[in-house]
Motif scaffolding. Structure first.
Motif, PDB file in Angstrom:
ATOM      1  N   MET A   1       0.849  -1.201   0.000  1.00  0.00           N
ATOM      2  CA  MET A   1       0.000   0.000   0.000  1.00  0.00           C
ATOM      3  C   MET A   1       0.881   1.247   0.000  1.00  0.00           C
ATOM      4  O   MET A   1       1.864   1.322   0.738  1.00  0.00           O
ATOM      5  N   VAL A   2       0.542   2.220  -0.808  1.00  0.00           N
ATOM      6  CA  VAL A   2       1.321   3.456  -0.882  1.00  0.00           C
ATOM      7  C   VAL A   2       1.006   4.331   0.325  1.00  0.00           C
ATOM      8  O   VAL A   2      -0.149   4.651   0.593  1.00  0.00           O
ATOM      9  N   GLN A   3       2.050   4.714   1.050  1.00  0.00           N
ATOM     10  CA  GLN A   3       1.900   5.640   2.166  1.00  0.00           C
ATOM     11  C   GLN A   3       2.164   7.050   1.654  1.00  0.00           C
ATOM     12  O   GLN A   3       3.121   7.279   0.906  1.00  0.00           O
ATOM     13  N   GLN A   4       1.313   7.987   2.054  1.00  0.00           N
ATOM     14  CA  GLN A   4       1.449   9.354   1.555  1.00  0.00           C
ATOM     15  C   GLN A   4       1.522  10.348   2.699  1.00  0.00           C
ATOM     16  O   GLN A   4       0.989  10.108   3.789  1.00  0.00           O
ATOM     17  N   TYR A   5       2.172  11.453   2.445  1.00  0.00           N
ATOM     18  CA  TYR A   5       2.282  12.532   3.432  1.00  0.00           C
ATOM     19  C   TYR A   5       2.063  13.871   2.739  1.00  0.00           C
ATOM     20  O   TYR A   5       2.564  14.111   1.645  1.00  0.00           O
ATOM     21  N   SER A 103      15.945   1.071  -5.688  1.00  0.00           N
ATOM     22  CA  SER A 103      14.959   1.771  -6.513  1.00  0.00           C
ATOM     23  C   SER A 103      14.034   0.815  -7.260  1.00  0.00           C
ATOM     24  O   SER A 103      12.934   1.200  -7.663  1.00  0.00           O
ATOM     25  N   SER A 104      14.448  -0.449  -7.439  1.00  0.00           N
ATOM     26  CA  SER A 104      13.586  -1.423  -8.101  1.00  0.00           C
ATOM     27  C   SER A 104      12.614  -2.079  -7.130  1.00  0.00           C
ATOM     28  O   SER A 104      11.627  -2.679  -7.536  1.00  0.00           O
ATOM     29  N   ARG A 105      12.905  -1.956  -5.836  1.00  0.00           N
ATOM     30  CA  ARG A 105      12.055  -2.570  -4.808  1.00  0.00           C
ATOM     31  C   ARG A 105      11.196  -1.539  -4.066  1.00  0.00           C
ATOM     32  O   ARG A 105      10.083  -1.833  -3.656  1.00  0.00           O
ATOM     33  N   VAL A 106      11.753  -0.362  -3.894  1.00  0.00           N
ATOM     34  CA  VAL A 106      11.095   0.679  -3.098  1.00  0.00           C
ATOM     35  C   VAL A 106      11.098   1.978  -3.893  1.00  0.00           C
ATOM     36  O   VAL A 106      12.113   2.333  -4.507  1.00  0.00           O
ATOM     37  N   ILE A 107       9.954   2.676  -3.885  1.00  0.00           N
ATOM     38  CA  ILE A 107       9.859   3.973  -4.563  1.00  0.00           C
ATOM     39  C   ILE A 107       9.574   5.040  -3.507  1.00  0.00           C
ATOM     40  O   ILE A 107       8.518   5.037  -2.869  1.00  0.00           O
ATOM     41  N   GLU A 127       6.238  24.062   2.048  1.00  0.00           N
ATOM     42  CA  GLU A 127       5.236  22.997   1.899  1.00  0.00           C
ATOM     43  C   GLU A 127       5.919  21.758   1.337  1.00  0.00           C
ATOM     44  O   GLU A 127       6.882  21.860   0.568  1.00  0.00           O
ATOM     45  N   GLN A 128       5.444  20.578   1.730  1.00  0.00           N
ATOM     46  CA  GLN A 128       6.046  19.351   1.225  1.00  0.00           C
ATOM     47  C   GLN A 128       5.021  18.226   1.095  1.00  0.00           C
ATOM     48  O   GLN A 128       4.019  18.180   1.819  1.00  0.00           O
ATOM     49  N   THR A 129       5.282  17.342   0.136  1.00  0.00           N
ATOM     50  CA  THR A 129       4.510  16.115  -0.035  1.00  0.00           C
ATOM     51  C   THR A 129       5.496  14.974  -0.226  1.00  0.00           C
ATOM     52  O   THR A 129       6.630  15.189  -0.684  1.00  0.00           O
ATOM     53  N   ALA A 130       5.075  13.769   0.118  1.00  0.00           N
ATOM     54  CA  ALA A 130       5.954  12.605  -0.033  1.00  0.00           C
ATOM     55  C   ALA A 130       5.108  11.355  -0.173  1.00  0.00           C
ATOM     56  O   ALA A 130       3.949  11.307   0.258  1.00  0.00           O
ATOM     57  N   SER A 131       5.695  10.336  -0.782  1.00  0.00           N
ATOM     58  CA  SER A 131       5.027   9.041  -0.906  1.00  0.00           C
ATOM     59  C   SER A 131       6.056   7.925  -0.780  1.00  0.00           C
ATOM     60  O   SER A 131       7.223   8.094  -1.153  1.00  0.00           O
ATOM     61  N   LEU A 132       5.608   6.800  -0.251  1.00  0.00           N
ATOM     62  CA  LEU A 132       6.450   5.621  -0.064  1.00  0.00           C
ATOM     63  C   LEU A 132       5.695   4.413  -0.574  1.00  0.00           C
ATOM     64  O   LEU A 132       4.582   4.135  -0.128  1.00  0.00           O
ATOM     65  N   ASP A 133       6.296   3.682  -1.495  1.00  0.00           N
ATOM     66  CA  ASP A 133       5.680   2.479  -2.059  1.00  0.00           C
ATOM     67  C   ASP A 133       6.705   1.343  -2.013  1.00  0.00           C
ATOM     68  O   ASP A 133       7.657   1.329  -2.786  1.00  0.00           O
ATOM     69  N   ILE A 134       6.523   0.421  -1.066  1.00  0.00           N
ATOM     70  CA  ILE A 134       7.435  -0.722  -0.933  1.00  0.00           C
ATOM     71  C   ILE A 134       6.831  -1.894  -1.687  1.00  0.00           C
ATOM     72  O   ILE A 134       5.864  -2.513  -1.237  1.00  0.00           O
ATOM     73  N   LYS A 135       7.398  -2.197  -2.827  1.00  0.00           N
ATOM     74  CA  LYS A 135       6.878  -3.286  -3.651  1.00  0.00           C
ATOM     75  C   LYS A 135       7.353  -4.643  -3.140  1.00  0.00           C
ATOM     76  O   LYS A 135       6.594  -5.616  -3.133  1.00  0.00           O
ATOM     77  N   GLY A 139      10.885  -9.914   2.077  1.00  0.00           N
ATOM     78  CA  GLY A 139       9.912 -10.484   3.000  1.00  0.00           C
ATOM     79  C   GLY A 139       9.653  -9.637   4.229  1.00  0.00           C
ATOM     80  O   GLY A 139       8.868 -10.027   5.101  1.00  0.00           O
ATOM     81  N   PHE A 140      10.310  -8.470   4.320  1.00  0.00           N
ATOM     82  CA  PHE A 140      10.150  -7.601   5.499  1.00  0.00           C
ATOM     83  C   PHE A 140       9.466  -6.295   5.103  1.00  0.00           C
ATOM     84  O   PHE A 140       9.819  -5.219   5.593  1.00  0.00           O
ATOM     85  N   GLU A 141       8.496  -6.352   4.199  1.00  0.00           N
ATOM     86  CA  GLU A 141       7.848  -5.146   3.690  1.00  0.00           C
ATOM     87  C   GLU A 141       7.198  -4.327   4.803  1.00  0.00           C
ATOM     88  O   GLU A 141       7.363  -3.117   4.892  1.00  0.00           O
ATOM     89  N   SER A 142       6.446  -5.003   5.664  1.00  0.00           N
ATOM     90  CA  SER A 142       5.735  -4.297   6.729  1.00  0.00           C
ATOM     91  C   SER A 142       6.711  -3.657   7.707  1.00  0.00           C
ATOM     92  O   SER A 142       6.540  -2.501   8.117  1.00  0.00           O
ATOM     93  N   THR A 143       7.753  -4.387   8.084  1.00  0.00           N
ATOM     94  CA  THR A 143       8.751  -3.847   9.013  1.00  0.00           C
ATOM     95  C   THR A 143       9.459  -2.649   8.408  1.00  0.00           C
ATOM     96  O   THR A 143       9.649  -1.614   9.067  1.00  0.00           O
ATOM     97  N   ALA A 144       9.857  -2.776   7.146  1.00  0.00           N
ATOM     98  CA  ALA A 144      10.552  -1.680   6.480  1.00  0.00           C
ATOM     99  C   ALA A 144       9.670  -0.438   6.387  1.00  0.00           C
ATOM    100  O   ALA A 144      10.145   0.692   6.559  1.00  0.00           O
ATOM    101  N   GLU A 145       8.375  -0.648   6.123  1.00  0.00           N
ATOM    102  CA  GLU A 145       7.453   0.486   6.017  1.00  0.00           C
ATOM    103  C   GLU A 145       7.325   1.212   7.349  1.00  0.00           C
ATOM    104  O   GLU A 145       7.359   2.444   7.407  1.00  0.00           O
TER     105      GLU A 145
END
Length: 701
Positions: A1-5, A103-107, A127-135, A139-145
C-alpha cells in the motif's frame, strides 16, 4: 500500500533570502541530523544572469534499522538523489527527492517548495509532499514500512528546529538580513543591490545549495491548512495526523465541490478511527449523507421544543468545566422517561438529543475563541439519584439505545468526559444494556461515583470549579434545570398516534435512497399532463459512478408497483429495480432520449432541470457506469475504499429528490437549478453555488 504525506503550509517569519542562508548551512552534512551522514554535489548549473540555479546532490543516509535487517538487505547506508531549482528572481526553491538505493524494490518520492509569502514578502512559506511504495523487501515489507514512516515523521519534526537553530547562529554572527537578488546591469557589471551570496562566506557552499524535504511552519491560503491555525484551533497533531487531515480535506474538496465540513468536525471522525484514512472517509461520508437526507443542519433553526419537553426534560447547559469544555447537566434519575416516551414519542426525544449535540458543537467553537485554545468536546454530568426500575421500562430502554446509536454514528469524539454521580444499585443493570453500543474509546471517558463519593478528593471538584457546582449536588450555584416530576397520564398519547409519528427522522425524508446494480438500473416514472412543465432533480452519488438519462414515451410503462408522489404522479420502484422500459421497446420508436447522458462520478452532487415539450411519460434513469479509476487525485476513490471493505463493486448508491413544477412556478434558470431543497451540511465552512454543481437543462426536441 502506498503511504502518503502532505504537510500543512508552514511560515517562517523571516525573508526568503535569510531562510536560504540558514538552510545552506545544513550541507554537506548536519550534526543536528545524525542520520544525515554526508552529501556531495554531483551536478550544478546556472542561468546566464544568475537568477536560476539547479543543483543535484547525492545524499548518504544512515537509517536507524535493526542490524539484522541491514545485513539481509546488504547495505550500510541508503542513497538519495536531491534536485533543487532555485529561482532568485521569483524567490522560490523547488526540491525533488528520490531514492537511488533499492529503486527497483522501493519507490520514495518527495517534493518540497519554499516561496515568499503571497501576502507578506518578508515571510517565507514552506510545503512538502511525499510518498512511499514498498513493492518488495526481502519479506520484510511491513517492518521496512514502519521503520521508514517512523524515521520520516521524526525528521519532519526536526526540520523546523534546524532552520531556527541556524537562524540564531546567523544572528549571533550579525547577519540579520540579506539583500534580494537583482539582475546584472548592462556591460556585465553588477548593480549595487546585487544579493549577497547565500553560501560562500557563510559555509563555503554556492548559494545554489538549497533544499530540505523536512521543513515546517504556516501560509494562509483558501484551500490549504495553516500550521498556526492547526495549533490554535485544532490542537497539537503529529506530522502524520496533520497529513491525514489535509489529505481527507483535499479529497472532500475534490469530490464534494467545496461543500465540506469544518476542520474540527473532520478531525473528530479521523480520531474516532485512529487516523485510518479509509475508515474515517467511509464513516464521515455516511454521516454527511444522513445529515443531508434528514436536514439535521437546520434542526436548531426549525425545530421548536414542545412545552411539555421544556417542563419535564431535566437537562441543560451549565457553564464549563476546568478545561473550558461546555458542561451539560442531566438529572436522569429525576426524569420520567416512561412518561416522556408515552407523551412525546421516541421521535421527539431523539430530536431533543440531536439538538443538544448540535448546540454542543456550537458551544465548543465559542469556547475555543473565548479560551484561546482548541475546545473540541464537552463534559456531561449525569445525576442518577432517583434511578429505579421504572427507568428500565422496555420501550424507554429501546428509545435510549436508539438515541445512543444515532449519536455514536454521527457525533464521534464530542464527549470529553462523562461524570456519573450517585449511581444506585440498579445502575449496573442499565449499564449492561447500553455499554455494548458505546464505542470503547468513549467508555474510557466515563467516571462513575456511587453515593457521596463525588464530594471527596478525586471527585467533582477535580473537574468542575467549586463555585459552579449545582446546588442539588451540594454546591452554591443555582442550576436552571427543571427538577423533574411525573408526566401526567392525561398527556399520554395513544399507541396509534405514536406509531404514526415514529421513526420519521430516520426513515422519512424529502430525499430517497436507491441502489443501482450492474445490469439493473434504477428508474423513476413521471407522468406529465401539461406541456412546458419543469422536471427538477437533485441527487448525490454516494458510491460508484452512474450514467443519468431522461427518456420520454407516449406509451405508459407497466411497473410491477406504482407509488404516486404528488399531483404529477412521480413513482419509484422501491428496492427491486424492475425495468420500466420494456426490453421489447425500440429506442427512437417506442421511446426517445430527451437529454444527453450525463456521467456522474462518485461524491458528486448534481442538480438540474428539464422543460418538457410534450405531455406523456418521462423516465429518469440511473445506470451503473464502469470506468477506469481516476488518475487526477493521489487519493483512492471511495469505490476503491469500499472494495477494501469487501463491498460489492457492482453496486452504486444515490440519494435523490425530484419534483415537477409548472413553468410559471419554476424559479431556476435554463442551465441550472437553484433548489431550495438542496441543503448541504451547515457543518461546512463554505458552500458552493449551484453553478459549481453538474447540471443539465434543455428543451425537449
Amino acid at each position: 500500500m502506498v503511504q502518503q504525506y502532505q504537510s500543512p503550509v508552514r511560515v517562517y517569519k523571516q525573508p526568503f533570502e535569510l531562510i536560504m542562508a540558514a538552510y545552506a548551512r545544513r550541507f554537506p552534512k548536519c550534526p543536528l541530523i545524525p542520520v544525515f551522514v554526508d552529501s556531495e554535489i554531483v551536478n550544478q548549473s546556472e542561468s546566464k544572469d544568475g537568477s536560476v540555479v539547479v543543483t543535484e546532490r547525492r545524499c548518504t543516509i544512515d537509517i536507524e534499522a535493526p542490524r539484522l535487517l541491514k545485513r539481509i538487505a546488504g547495505v550500510e547506508y541508503l542513497y538519495f538523489i536531491q534536485k533543487n531549482k532555485l529561482n532568485r528572481r521569483d524567490r522560490t526553491l523547488h526540491i525533488e527527492v528520490h531514492n537511488e538505493t533499492f529503486s527497483s524494490r522501493v519507490i520514495v518520492q518527495e517534493c518540497c517548495s519554499y516561496k515568499a509569502h503571497p501576502e507578506n514578502e518578508d515571510w517565507t512559506c514552506f510545503e512538502q509532499t511525499a510518498s512511499l511504495d514498498i513493492k518488495s523487501f526481502f519479506g520484510f515489507e511491513s517492518t521496512a514500512e514502519k521503520i521508514a514512516m517512523k524515521q520520516y515523521a521524526s525528521s519532519i519534526k526536526k526540520g523546523k528546529e534546524i532552520i531556527e537553530y541556524y537562524l540564531r547562529e546567523l544572528e549571533e554572527e550579525g547577519v540579520t538580513s540579506i539583500p534580494r537578488w537583482v539582475p546584472p546591469v548592462e556591460g556585465g557589471l553588477l548593480s549595487a543591490g546585487r544579493a549577497v551570496p547565500v553560501s560562500g562566506a557563510i559555509d563555503g557552499l554556492p548559494a545554489k545549495d538549497l533544499a530540505n524535504p523536512t521543513e515546517l511552519m504556516a501560509c494562509p491560503a483558501d484551500d490549504k491548512l495553516d500550521a498556526d491555525y492547526i495549533r490554535r484551533y485544532l490542537g497539537d497533531l503529529t506530522p502524520l495526523q496533520e497529513s491525514c487531515l489535509i489529505r481527507l480535506r483535499q479529497w472532500l474538496q475534490e469530490t464534494h465541490k467545496g461543500k465540506i465540513p469544518k476542520d474540527q468536525h473532520v478531525l473528530r471522525f479521523l480520531r474516532a478511527r485512529d487516523f485510518n484514512m479509509d475508515k474515517a472517509r467511509e464513516f464521515l461520508c455516511q454521516s454527511l449523507t444522513w445529515r443531508k437526507q434528514h436536514q439535521v443542519d437546520f434542526l436548531l433553526d426549525t425545530w421548536e421544543r414542545p412545552q411539555l419537553l421544556q417542563d419535564y426534560y431535566t437537562g441543560g447547559w451549565h457553564h464549563h468545566d476546568r478545561d473550558g469544555r461546555p458542561l451539560y447537566v442531566l438529572r436522569f434519575g429525576q426524569m420520567d422517561t416512561k412518561g416522556l416516551v408515552r407523551a412525546l414519542g421516541e421521535e421527539v426525544l431523539l430530536r431533543q438529543v440531536l439538538s443538544i449535540n448540535e448546540e454542543g458543537l456550537k458551544r465548543c467553537e465559542e469556547n475555543t475563541r473565548v479560551f484561546g485554545r482548541p475546545i473540541r468536546c464537552w463534559t456531561c454530568l449525569v445525576d442518577l439519584e432517583g434511578l429505579n426500575m421504572r427507568h428500565l421500562w422496555r420501550p424507554g430502554v429501546k428509545a435510549l439505545l436508539r438515541i445512543i446509536e444515532a449519536v455514536e454514528a454521527n457525533y464521534p469524539e464530542t464527549l470529553g468526559r462523562l461524570l456519573i454521580l450517585r449511581a444506585p444499585r440498579v445502575f449496573p443493570v442499565l449499564w449492561t444494556l447500553i455499554s455494548p453500543l458505546i464505542d470503547e474509546n468513549t467508555r474510557k471517558k466515563f467516571l462513575i461515583y456511587a453515593g457521596r463519593d463525588y464530594q471527596g478528593p478525586g471527585g467533582l471538584v477535580d473537574y468542575i470549579d467549586g463555585d459552579i457546582i449545582p446546588d442539588f449536588l451540594g454546591g452554591d450555584c443555582m442550576c436552571d434545570i427543571p427538577e423533574g416530576s411525573a408526566v401526567p397520564k392525561s398527556l399520554y398519547r395513544t399507541a396509534e398516534e405514536l406509531e404514526n409519528e415514529e421513526n420519521c427522522l430516520l426513515t422519512d425524508s424529502i430525499y430517497k435512497s436507491a441502489s443501482i446494480f450492474k445490469g439493473a438500473p434504477y428508474e423513476v416514472l413521471i407522468d406529465i399532463t401539461e406541456a412546458s412543465s419543469v422536471i427538477t432533480w437533485d441527487f448525490d452519488v454516494s458510491k460508484g459512478d452512474v450514467l443519468f438519462n431522461i427518456y420520454h414515451s407516449k406509451r405508459a410503462p407497466q411497473p410491477p408497483k406504482k407509488d404516486s408522489l404528488g399531483a404529477h404522479g412521480i413513482t419509484s420502484l422501491g428496492a427491486v429495480n424492475a425495468q420500466l422500459i420494456d426490453k421489447s421497446w425500440v429506442l427512437g420508436k417506442d421511446y426517445s432520449m430527451v437529454e444527453k447522458a450525463l456521467t456522474c462520478r462518485e461524491g458528486e452532487s448534481v442538480q438540474g432541470s428539464h422543460i418538457t415539450r410534450w405531455p406523456g411519460f418521462y423516465i429518469l434513469q440511473w445506470r451503473f457506469h464502469s470506468s477506469a479509476a481516476s488518475a487526477t487525485s493521489s487519493l483512492p476513490r471511495v469505490d476503491d475504499v469500499l472494495a477494501t471493505l469487501q463491498v460489492s463493486s457492482h453496486k452504486c448508491k444515490i440519494m435523490y429528490y425530484t419534483e415537477v413544477l409548472g413553468s410559471q412556478d419554476f424559479r431556476g434558470s435554463m442551465t441550472s437549478l437553484e433548489s431550495c431543497q438542496s441543503g448541504f451540511s451547515q457543518l461546512s465552512a463554505a458552500t458552493t453555488s449551484s453553478s459549481q454543481s453538474r447540471a443539465s437543462s434543455t428543451v425537449s426536441r
